[in-house]
Design an enzyme around this catalytic site. Structure first.
Site, PDB file in Angstrom:
ATOM      1  N   GLU A  24     -27.000  -4.427  31.142  1.00 35.77           N
ATOM      2  CA  GLU A  24     -28.126  -3.518  31.366  1.00 35.77           C
ATOM      3  C   GLU A  24     -29.307  -4.217  32.037  1.00 35.77           C
ATOM      4  O   GLU A  24     -30.444  -3.746  31.969  1.00 35.77           O
ATOM      5  CB  GLU A  24     -28.562  -2.890  30.039  1.00 35.77           C
ATOM      6  CG  GLU A  24     -27.470  -2.065  29.379  1.00 35.77           C
ATOM      7  CD  GLU A  24     -27.872  -1.567  28.015  1.00 35.77           C
ATOM      8  OE1 GLU A  24     -28.774  -0.712  27.942  1.00 35.77           O
ATOM      9  OE2 GLU A  24     -27.316  -2.029  27.010  1.00 35.77           O
ATOM     10  N   SER A 154     -26.826   2.055  26.857  1.00 34.82           N
ATOM     11  CA  SER A 154     -26.983   2.841  28.088  1.00 34.82           C
ATOM     12  C   SER A 154     -25.684   3.526  28.507  1.00 34.82           C
ATOM     13  O   SER A 154     -25.442   3.753  29.687  1.00 34.82           O
ATOM     14  CB  SER A 154     -27.479   1.953  29.251  1.00 34.82           C
ATOM     15  OG  SER A 154     -28.837   1.632  29.083  1.00 34.82           O
ATOM     16  N   TYR A 220     -29.114   7.134  35.148  1.00 30.98           N
ATOM     17  CA  TYR A 220     -29.802   6.283  36.116  1.00 30.98           C
ATOM     18  C   TYR A 220     -29.479   6.566  37.574  1.00 30.98           C
ATOM     19  O   TYR A 220     -30.146   6.033  38.460  1.00 30.98           O
ATOM     20  CB  TYR A 220     -29.496   4.810  35.803  1.00 30.98           C
ATOM     21  CG  TYR A 220     -29.864   4.444  34.391  1.00 30.98           C
ATOM     22  CD1 TYR A 220     -31.185   4.452  33.968  1.00 30.98           C
ATOM     23  CD2 TYR A 220     -28.886   4.101  33.459  1.00 30.98           C
ATOM     24  CE1 TYR A 220     -31.530   4.125  32.669  1.00 30.98           C
ATOM     25  CE2 TYR A 220     -29.213   3.769  32.152  1.00 30.98           C
ATOM     26  CZ  TYR A 220     -30.537   3.784  31.765  1.00 30.98           C
ATOM     27  OH  TYR A 220     -30.872   3.466  30.474  1.00 30.98           O
ATOM     28  N   ARG A 260     -35.216   5.673  19.632  1.00 32.26           N
ATOM     29  CA  ARG A 260     -34.772   6.957  20.152  1.00 32.26           C
ATOM     30  C   ARG A 260     -33.331   7.151  19.726  1.00 32.26           C
ATOM     31  O   ARG A 260     -32.495   6.257  19.879  1.00 32.26           O
ATOM     32  CB  ARG A 260     -34.870   6.975  21.675  1.00 32.26           C
ATOM     33  CG  ARG A 260     -34.759   8.382  22.268  1.00 32.26           C
ATOM     34  CD  ARG A 260     -34.296   8.356  23.700  1.00 32.26           C
ATOM     35  NE  ARG A 260     -32.868   8.072  23.785  1.00 32.26           N
ATOM     36  CZ  ARG A 260     -32.369   6.960  24.307  1.00 32.26           C
ATOM     37  NH1 ARG A 260     -33.148   6.022  24.778  1.00 32.26           N
ATOM     38  NH2 ARG A 260     -31.060   6.777  24.346  1.00 32.26           N
ATOM     39  N   ASP A 262     -29.717   9.494  19.716  1.00 28.04           N
ATOM     40  CA  ASP A 262     -28.894  10.455  20.447  1.00 28.04           C
ATOM     41  C   ASP A 262     -28.216  11.381  19.449  1.00 28.04           C
ATOM     42  O   ASP A 262     -27.562  10.918  18.508  1.00 28.04           O
ATOM     43  CB  ASP A 262     -27.816   9.727  21.256  1.00 28.04           C
ATOM     44  CG  ASP A 262     -28.388   8.671  22.191  1.00 28.04           C
ATOM     45  OD1 ASP A 262     -29.603   8.658  22.381  1.00 28.04           O
ATOM     46  OD2 ASP A 262     -27.612   7.860  22.712  1.00 28.04           O
ATOM     47  N   GLU A 275     -26.047   7.673  17.877  1.00 29.69           N
ATOM     48  CA  GLU A 275     -26.534   6.298  17.741  1.00 29.69           C
ATOM     49  C   GLU A 275     -28.047   6.275  17.834  1.00 29.69           C
ATOM     50  O   GLU A 275     -28.674   7.242  18.287  1.00 29.69           O
ATOM     51  CB  GLU A 275     -25.934   5.390  18.810  1.00 29.69           C
ATOM     52  CG  GLU A 275     -26.283   5.777  20.237  1.00 29.69           C
ATOM     53  CD  GLU A 275     -25.618   4.866  21.261  1.00 29.69           C
ATOM     54  OE1 GLU A 275     -26.249   3.859  21.649  1.00 29.69           O
ATOM     55  OE2 GLU A 275     -24.475   5.141  21.657  1.00 29.69           O
ATOM     56  N   ASN A 277     -31.245   3.875  19.293  1.00 30.28           N
ATOM     57  CA  ASN A 277     -31.638   2.793  20.194  1.00 30.28           C
ATOM     58  C   ASN A 277     -32.919   2.149  19.673  1.00 30.28           C
ATOM     59  O   ASN A 277     -33.966   2.815  19.617  1.00 30.28           O
ATOM     60  CB  ASN A 277     -31.862   3.341  21.603  1.00 30.28           C
ATOM     61  CG  ASN A 277     -30.606   3.977  22.172  1.00 30.28           C
ATOM     62  OD1 ASN A 277     -29.784   3.302  22.779  1.00 30.28           O
ATOM     63  ND2 ASN A 277     -30.433   5.272  21.947  1.00 30.28           N
ATOM     64  N   GLY A 281     -35.350   2.641  26.516  1.00 27.47           N
ATOM     65  CA  GLY A 281     -35.742   2.368  27.887  1.00 27.47           C
ATOM     66  C   GLY A 281     -37.183   2.754  28.156  1.00 27.47           C
ATOM     67  O   GLY A 281     -37.724   3.690  27.561  1.00 27.47           O
TER      68      GLY A 281
END
Length: 314
Positions: A24, A154, A220, A260, A262, A275, A277, A281
């Site tokens: 990443e 990611s 992305y 954050r 998901d 999951e 994070n 990002g």
């Protein structure tokens, strides 16, 4: 745990750690550049450090007194850099060693979530390619399934497998990546993300990807085709439930600063956490900044809030 005041931080040399050694790296370079620009605009003394094996020497040479970790993936989000900074007594942003390590390993994170009653899709983990291949006809749930590496972020290496052949190919790919092979029951539903900042739920954003799911390409390289809806257009009770689950995951892992999560929301209203994070990002397309902006926290203010939470966690 001790933190610094805004006035104290303005007198410190802030090292923004970016780049790194993981898959990443490119995303991290963008996150770090954005953070450094925002903090400089607020009057902080900032130096950008592209993290390599010489990180300890760079920290000393640049006289870094506080670290803003803008790394993603292995060696940056998994507790490694956090442990180094602890040993050097340099305050840093984000979660500590244990929360970072748990959050990065999807298998251990799932075990924590289950222990805390947080709903997550059914799963199996395999320590080897051969074991995962042999299990193709004996999984406790039917196709489609999601196959992913347990220690990448990611959506790197994530495969949605609708056929036996796709499963076998996915296992071959994932076996070359970090960690064990995680096979997860596919839950079809709306993709939503919940942000947490300083132990408070920030809100929920819905991601409507042009692709089949919100993978690396959608995150992305979508060229603006992915839609982001904030606040997520959900019934109040479902919105509150997603916030509750995301905050619960943040606390279960022992996270600090921002996180954050998901989440999949099924048509019947069930919530499944995929999951969490621990170092979200911080690019122009990243979701925690989008959620924060929706609540009135602009990007520089978000960076400053995270910096103010810098501490030595040990």
């Amino acid at each position: 745990m001790s933190t610094l005041s805004k006035d104290e931080l303005k007198r410190k040399r802030v090292g923004v750690l970016l780049g790194g050694l993981s898959s990443e790296r490119e995303v991290s370079l963008r996150s770090g550049a954005a953070v450094a620009k925002a903090l400089r605009g607020l009057g902080y003394d900032v130096v950008e450090i592209d993290v390599g094996r010489d990180l300890p020497a760079r920290l000393v040479a640049e006289k870094v007194e506080v670290a803003f970790i803008a790394l993603h993936g292995r060696y940056g989000e998994d507790g490694c850099v956090q442990g180094l900074l602890e040993c050097m007594f340099i305050p840093y942003t984000g979660s500590g060693v244990m929360a970072s390590s748990l959050g990065m390993d999807k298998v251990f994170a799932k075990q924590v979530f289950i222990a805390h009653g947080i709903p997550t899709p059914a799963w199996r983990a395999f320590s080897s390619r051969d074991a995962a291949l042999a299990a193709v006809d004996s999984l406790p749930f039917s196709l489609p399934v999601v196959v992913k590496p347990s220690r990448e972020g990611s959506s790197v290496g994530v495969h949605l497998c609708k056929t036996r052949e796709a499963y076998l190919a996915a296992v071959e790919d994932v076996s070359q990546r970090a960690g064990s092979i995680l096979v997860e029951q596919y839950i079809k539903g709306r993709e939503v993300q919940g942000g947490v900042l300083d132990d408070q739920a920030l809100g929920v954003i819905e991601v409507v990807a042009a692709r089949e799911f919100y993978d690396y390409e959608a995150k992305y390289k979508s060229g603006g085709t992915t839609q982001y809806l904030f606040p997520a257009p959900l019934p109040p009770e479902q919105y509150a439930r997603v916030n509750e689950v995301c905050l619960g995951a943040h606390r279960a892992l022992g996270c600090s600063g921002g996180s954050r999560s998901d989440v999949i929301l099924t048509p019947s209203g069930d919530v499944f956490l995929l999951e969490t994070n621990t170092l979200p990002g911080m690019t122009e397309s990243s979701l925690l900044p989008k959620i924060a902006a929706g609540t009135g926290i602009d990007f520089p203010s978000l960076c400053e809030r995270l910096l103010q939470g810098a501490s030595v966690k040990a």
